[in-house]
Design an enzyme around this catalytic site. Sequence first.
Site, PDB file in Angstrom:
ATOM      1  CB  SER A  42      -0.942   0.008   1.212  1.00  0.00           C
ATOM      2  OG  SER A  42      -0.197  -0.056   2.419  1.00  0.00           O
TER       3      SER A  42
ATOM      4  N   GLY B 159       5.288   3.005  -0.191  1.00  0.00           N
ATOM      5  CA  GLY B 159       6.730   2.827  -0.197  1.00  0.00           C
ATOM      6  C   GLY B 159       7.257   1.801  -1.182  1.00  0.00           C
TER       7      GLY B 159
ATOM      8  N   GLY C 155       6.835  -1.417  -1.350  1.00  0.00           N
ATOM      9  CA  GLY C 155       5.866  -2.384  -1.838  1.00  0.00           C
ATOM     10  C   GLY C 155       5.056  -1.836  -2.993  1.00  0.00           C
TER      11      GLY C 155
ATOM     12  CG  LEU D 160       1.977  -9.427   7.507  1.00  0.00           C
ATOM     13  CD1 LEU D 160       3.069  -8.597   6.833  1.00  0.00           C
ATOM     14  CD2 LEU D 160       2.154 -10.904   7.177  1.00  0.00           C
TER      15      LEU D 160
ATOM     16  CB  SER E 229      17.292  -3.851   7.325  1.00  0.00           C
ATOM     17  OG  SER E 229      17.950  -2.666   7.703  1.00  0.00           O
TER      18      SER E 229
ATOM     19  CE1 TYR F  68      11.115  -4.202  21.791  1.00  0.00           C
ATOM     20  CE2 TYR F  68      10.831  -1.849  22.199  1.00  0.00           C
ATOM     21  CZ  TYR F  68      10.808  -2.928  21.330  1.00  0.00           C
ATOM     22  OH  TYR F  68      10.474  -2.741  20.009  1.00  0.00           O
TER      23      TYR F  68
END
Length: 306
Positions: A24, A26, A28, A75, A149, A169
């Site tokens: 949708s 960038g 892609g 996802l 990446s 985290y």
Amino acid sequence: MRTVNEVIDGVDLSGRTCVITGASSGLGRESARALAATGAHVVLAARNPDALAEADAWVHAEVPSARTSTVLVDLASLAGVRAAAEELTRVASRIHVLMNNAGVMFTPFGRTADGFETQFGTNHLGHFEWTRLLIPQLADGARIVNLSSEGHRLSDIDLDDPNWERRDYDKFRAYGAAKTANVLHAVELDRRLCDRGIRAYAVHPGIVATSLARHMDQDDFATLSAMTPRRPGPAKEPAKKDGAQMSWVMPDQGAATQVWAAVSDELDGVGGVYLSNCRVRDDVEPYAVDPDRARVLWELSEKLCV
């Protein structure tokens, strides 16, 4: 640096089907346009219905002869992935290119619908289950392209604590671990499927000017620059951007390598490798291409996705 239009020059994918997640926006969306221009049937998959419809309309405006379909996929939800994979069986009986392009980057701590850490759950596990379910639809000789990446250099994946349940985290290391998982996934996919001529690749697209970096501020760019080790390679010496050492490319350049992975005959007979700037890179971090770690991650991912 090559552009995606240069990569598809002379390529004819008429009669073939390409499926792209994160289509949708960038990279892609740019990949969808390019592959539609080769004559392929392109299935655009994304989670936002309005953005997906806009991207589909944009592809048709850019390529009036485009043959496209759309599928909604979230996802960050295994139930959503399974529903989308079932829908895809009605849209495309055979898949020749599966481009696992969608992703999130440097997100604040959070968990997916199934309780996975957001970056690992979305970038790896969502695509792991999506790909696993679609394997029966892959044509012999198909290609699977995982977007990874140079961020994989930030961290190996902790196979004992992939969901950050026992550690404080760190959004940078969590991203690095997820991008490492994308490479390991490609390595094991290639090993399992190469007997059918299906090859898998992991791709670094460059630091692309898209909305993916929306969770970053100026301090984050500086922190990232300080954390990322220098490696030899084809990239140009980066220029300063927002106080950090960053070299930016536009989407039509960033999409070039993933489309090259999907269509180039230079990669015939080659798989399980890491690509950037339309070439195979041999300076990938060893932990990201370790076949034993790739097998262990696959087995762990199967257990988590039950």
